[in-house]
Design a protein around this motif. Structure first.
Motif, PDB file in Angstrom:
ATOM      1  N   THR A  71       9.767   3.709  -3.411  1.00 51.42           N
ATOM      2  CA  THR A  71       9.224   4.457  -4.534  1.00 51.42           C
ATOM      3  C   THR A  71       9.575   3.757  -5.841  1.00 51.42           C
ATOM      4  OG1 THR A  71      11.223   5.813  -4.704  1.00 51.42           O
ATOM      5  CG2 THR A  71       9.447   6.636  -3.295  1.00 51.42           C
ATOM      6  N   PHE A  72       8.807   4.058  -6.870  1.00 59.22           N
ATOM      7  CA  PHE A  72       9.067   3.482  -8.192  1.00 59.22           C
ATOM      8  C   PHE A  72       9.204   4.595  -9.202  1.00 59.22           C
ATOM      9  CE2 PHE A  72       7.258   2.184 -12.332  1.00 59.22           C
ATOM     10  CZ  PHE A  72       8.315   1.366 -12.729  1.00 59.22           C
ATOM     11  N   THR A  73      10.252   4.511 -10.026  1.00 59.75           N
ATOM     12  CA  THR A  73      10.473   5.483 -11.085  1.00 59.75           C
ATOM     13  C   THR A  73      10.537   4.775 -12.424  1.00 59.75           C
ATOM     14  OG1 THR A  73      11.702   6.958  -9.610  1.00 59.75           O
ATOM     15  CG2 THR A  73      11.995   7.283 -11.981  1.00 59.75           C
ATOM     16  N   LYS A  74       9.742   5.251 -13.372  1.00 60.30           N
ATOM     17  CA  LYS A  74       9.838   4.782 -14.757  1.00 60.30           C
ATOM     18  C   LYS A  74      10.632   5.828 -15.528  1.00 60.30           C
ATOM     19  CE  LYS A  74       8.979   3.633 -19.084  1.00 60.30           C
ATOM     20  NZ  LYS A  74       9.750   4.736 -19.684  1.00 60.30           N
ATOM     21  N   SER A  75      11.760   5.400 -16.111  1.00 58.63           N
ATOM     22  CA  SER A  75      12.579   6.315 -16.896  1.00 58.63           C
ATOM     23  C   SER A  75      12.828   5.710 -18.270  1.00 58.63           C
ATOM     24  CB  SER A  75      13.897   6.619 -16.178  1.00 58.63           C
ATOM     25  OG  SER A  75      14.699   5.455 -16.102  1.00 58.63           O
ATOM     26  N   GLY A  76      13.543   6.431 -19.119  1.00 58.66           N
ATOM     27  CA  GLY A  76      13.780   5.971 -20.480  1.00 58.66           C
ATOM     28  C   GLY A  76      12.597   6.273 -21.375  1.00 58.66           C
ATOM     29  N   GLY A  77      12.858   6.470 -22.670  1.00 58.93           N
ATOM     30  CA  GLY A  77      11.816   6.884 -23.600  1.00 58.93           C
ATOM     31  C   GLY A  77      10.898   5.787 -24.079  1.00 58.93           C
ATOM     32  N   GLY A  78      11.134   4.530 -23.695  1.00 58.06           N
ATOM     33  CA  GLY A  78      10.306   3.414 -24.133  1.00 58.06           C
ATOM     34  C   GLY A  78       9.057   3.233 -23.294  1.00 58.06           C
ATOM     35  N   ILE A  79       8.384   2.090 -23.499  1.00 63.12           N
ATOM     36  CA  ILE A  79       7.106   1.801 -22.848  1.00 63.12           C
ATOM     37  C   ILE A  79       7.276   0.677 -21.834  1.00 63.12           C
ATOM     38  CG2 ILE A  79       4.735   0.998 -23.193  1.00 63.12           C
ATOM     39  CD1 ILE A  79       4.905   2.126 -26.037  1.00 63.12           C
ATOM     40  N   LEU A  80       6.842   0.919 -20.606  1.00 62.09           N
ATOM     41  CA  LEU A  80       6.727  -0.130 -19.600  1.00 62.09           C
ATOM     42  C   LEU A  80       5.259  -0.480 -19.488  1.00 62.09           C
ATOM     43  CD1 LEU A  80       7.725  -1.979 -17.348  1.00 62.09           C
ATOM     44  CD2 LEU A  80       7.573  -0.033 -15.770  1.00 62.09           C
ATOM     45  N   LEU A  81       4.906  -1.695 -19.868  1.00 60.66           N
ATOM     46  CA  LEU A  81       3.522  -2.169 -19.836  1.00 60.66           C
ATOM     47  C   LEU A  81       3.355  -3.103 -18.658  1.00 60.66           C
ATOM     48  CD1 LEU A  81       0.695  -2.584 -21.135  1.00 60.66           C
ATOM     49  CD2 LEU A  81       1.726  -4.435 -22.480  1.00 60.66           C
ATOM     50  N   THR A  82       2.452  -2.758 -17.752  1.00 63.51           N
ATOM     51  CA  THR A  82       2.166  -3.621 -16.614  1.00 63.51           C
ATOM     52  C   THR A  82       0.733  -4.149 -16.737  1.00 63.51           C
ATOM     53  OG1 THR A  82       2.000  -3.754 -14.189  1.00 63.51           O
ATOM     54  CG2 THR A  82       1.562  -1.612 -15.196  1.00 63.51           C
ATOM     55  N   THR A  83       0.574  -5.443 -16.464  1.00 63.66           N
ATOM     56  CA  THR A  83      -0.729  -6.084 -16.673  1.00 63.66           C
ATOM     57  C   THR A  83      -1.307  -6.685 -15.400  1.00 63.66           C
ATOM     58  OG1 THR A  83       0.355  -8.168 -17.291  1.00 63.66           O
ATOM     59  CG2 THR A  83      -0.142  -6.622 -19.076  1.00 63.66           C
ATOM     60  N   THR A  84      -0.678  -6.413 -14.251  1.00 60.53           N
ATOM     61  CA  THR A  84      -1.156  -6.971 -12.984  1.00 60.53           C
ATOM     62  C   THR A  84      -1.365  -5.849 -11.966  1.00 60.53           C
ATOM     63  OG1 THR A  84       1.100  -7.322 -12.185  1.00 60.53           O
ATOM     64  CG2 THR A  84       0.055  -9.143 -13.368  1.00 60.53           C
ATOM     65  N   SER A  85      -1.984  -6.195 -10.851  1.00 58.44           N
ATOM     66  CA  SER A  85      -2.246  -5.223  -9.802  1.00 58.44           C
ATOM     67  C   SER A  85      -1.007  -5.072  -8.933  1.00 58.44           C
ATOM     68  CB  SER A  85      -3.435  -5.677  -8.954  1.00 58.44           C
ATOM     69  OG  SER A  85      -3.706  -4.740  -7.934  1.00 58.44           O
ATOM     70  N   ASN A  86      -0.384  -3.907  -9.009  1.00 58.77           N
ATOM     71  CA  ASN A  86       0.812  -3.632  -8.219  1.00 58.77           C
ATOM     72  C   ASN A  86       0.414  -3.065  -6.866  1.00 58.77           C
ATOM     73  OD1 ASN A  86       3.069  -3.922 -10.427  1.00 58.77           O
ATOM     74  ND2 ASN A  86       1.446  -2.708 -11.368  1.00 58.77           N
ATOM     75  N   ASN A  87       1.095  -3.497  -5.792  1.00 57.75           N
ATOM     76  CA  ASN A  87       0.704  -3.032  -4.458  1.00 57.75           C
ATOM     77  C   ASN A  87       1.862  -2.434  -3.667  1.00 57.75           C
ATOM     78  OD1 ASN A  87       2.145  -5.303  -3.809  1.00 57.75           O
ATOM     79  ND2 ASN A  87       0.421  -6.441  -2.921  1.00 57.75           N
ATOM     80  N   PHE A  88       2.887  -1.923  -4.365  1.00 64.07           N
ATOM     81  CA  PHE A  88       3.946  -1.226  -3.632  1.00 64.07           C
ATOM     82  C   PHE A  88       3.368   0.067  -3.057  1.00 64.07           C
ATOM     83  CE2 PHE A  88       4.213   0.193  -8.028  1.00 64.07           C
ATOM     84  CZ  PHE A  88       4.355   1.565  -7.916  1.00 64.07           C
ATOM     85  N   SER A  89       3.919   0.500  -1.900  1.00 60.70           N
ATOM     86  CA  SER A  89       3.318   1.612  -1.168  1.00 60.70           C
ATOM     87  C   SER A  89       4.078   2.921  -1.292  1.00 60.70           C
ATOM     88  CB  SER A  89       3.186   1.242   0.316  1.00 60.70           C
ATOM     89  OG  SER A  89       4.454   0.902   0.859  1.00 60.70           O
ATOM     90  N   GLY A  90       5.155   2.948  -2.070  1.00 57.02           N
ATOM     91  CA  GLY A  90       5.878   4.193  -2.293  1.00 57.02           C
ATOM     92  C   GLY A  90       5.280   4.983  -3.435  1.00 57.02           C
ATOM     93  N   ALA A  91       5.767   6.206  -3.607  1.00 51.22           N
ATOM     94  CA  ALA A  91       5.279   7.079  -4.671  1.00 51.22           C
ATOM     95  C   ALA A  91       5.728   6.575  -6.035  1.00 51.22           C
ATOM     96  CB  ALA A  91       5.780   8.502  -4.454  1.00 51.22           C
ATOM     97  N   THR A  92       4.998   6.976  -7.069  1.00 51.16           N
ATOM     98  CA  THR A  92       5.303   6.611  -8.453  1.00 51.16           C
ATOM     99  C   THR A  92       5.691   7.857  -9.234  1.00 51.16           C
ATOM    100  OG1 THR A  92       3.746   4.753  -8.411  1.00 51.16           O
ATOM    101  CG2 THR A  92       4.386   5.607 -10.573  1.00 51.16           C
TER     102      THR A  92
END
Length: 299
Positions: A71-92
């Motif tokens: 699984t992937f968790t985005k935390s913290g009050g800032g910005i995570l910018l992703t510019t590619t196709s992610n293919n992990f299979s866990g929950a977000t």
């Protein structure tokens, strides 16, 4: 692991290593704005999942795809910018701040994207963001950018409100729950600042006290609503109550109503036929009874 630059992760590998940065139950915290863009540095989410925490006021530009089964968790009050196709299979899980997609970015392999309250999924930077047939978008946060739901969308918790700051196209399944506690009526809401295009399936559940005539629930709010659902599944009501969905595609409201007597128009004799017409209520079944004699019944 707390870093302020990509070189804190080590030098760029000589050849591509998909697991050069592996998050397996741990957290990568960034305290300044920078990019992770070394050509041979891969990012893998292990079975225990991983978290990227971006401090307030900070932007992490993630230019390498995330892979793996975790699984992937985005935390913290800032910005995570992703510019590619992610293919992990866990929950977000977006638990705080913003996860932003830009360019060719995608989250097409994750089964669930949950946007927590006060958090944002920003898809304004991609063309045609779609929740796929096997995916679910849930939560209480905000989605920036036009989104199309081919899978499932469902606000989280009691009286959940999932907000869309642009247009929303429903083409899969929309799941909403209603609740009544005494005189208090609450329900899940899909709140759309732009236009809402209905389609697919609407599935409504209810909890709490029994509903009664006059109860109403606004499932959708939008600048404008168009089209209609292919099918609607509503919870059963005590007889003789019925659901009134006549204004759902106008104001997003469904109502509990009591059946009304039909309006019977003046009969018309056409040759040997007696024509009787009436104006009834949607969802009500009317039975026309006949008799071979017009003699008044005995009392």
């Amino acid at each position: 692991l707390r870093i302020n630059a990509e070189n804190r992760l080590g030098s760029n590998p000589a050849t591509f290593n998909p697991a050069q940065l592996t998050l397996d139950g741990g957290t990568l915290q960034t305290v300044t704005s920078f990019a992770i863009d070394d050509s041979n540095r891969g990012i893998t989410l292990g079975a225990n999942g991983g978290t990227i925490s971006v401090n307030n006021g900070v932007i992490l530009n993630l230019q390498k795809p995330m892979t793996g089964s975790g699984t992937f968790t985005k935390s913290g009050g800032g910005i995570l910018l992703t510019t590619t196709s992610n293919n992990f299979s866990g929950a977000t899980f977006i638990s705080d701040g913003t996860l932003a997609l830009s360019g060719f970015a995608a989250l097409s392999a994750t089964p669930t994207i949950d946007v927590a309250a006060s958090s944002t999924l920003n898809v304004a930077g991609v063309a045609g963001f779609v929740i796929g047939n096997s995916q679910t978008l849930s939560g209480l946060g905000t989605i920036n950018g036009t989104a199309q739901i081919n899978g499932t969308v469902s606000p989280t918790g009691d009286a959940g409100r999932l907000s869309f700051n642009h247009d929303l196209l429903l083409r899969g399944a929309a799941l909403v729950d209603l609740n009544k506690a005494g005189a208090a009526l609450t329900n899940d809401v899909l709140a759309v600042n732009g236009s809402l295009s209905l389609g697919g399936i609407l599935f409504v559940t209810t909890s709490g006290d029994a509903l009664s005539a006059g109860d109403n629930f606004q499932l959708f709010s939008a600048g404008s609503i168009s089209n209609s659902f292919a099918s609607i599944t509503l919870p059963p009501l005590a007889s003789p109550l019925l659901w009134d969905i006549s204004s759902l595609a106008v104001d997003g409201i469904i109502r509990v109503a009591a059946p009304q007597a039909p309006l019977i128009f003046q009969p018309v004799l056409s040759g040997t036929n007696l024509l009787i017409s009436l104006q009834g209520q949607s969802g009500v079944t009317y039975i026309l009874q006949s008799t071979p004699s017009l003699v008044a019944p005995m009392t």
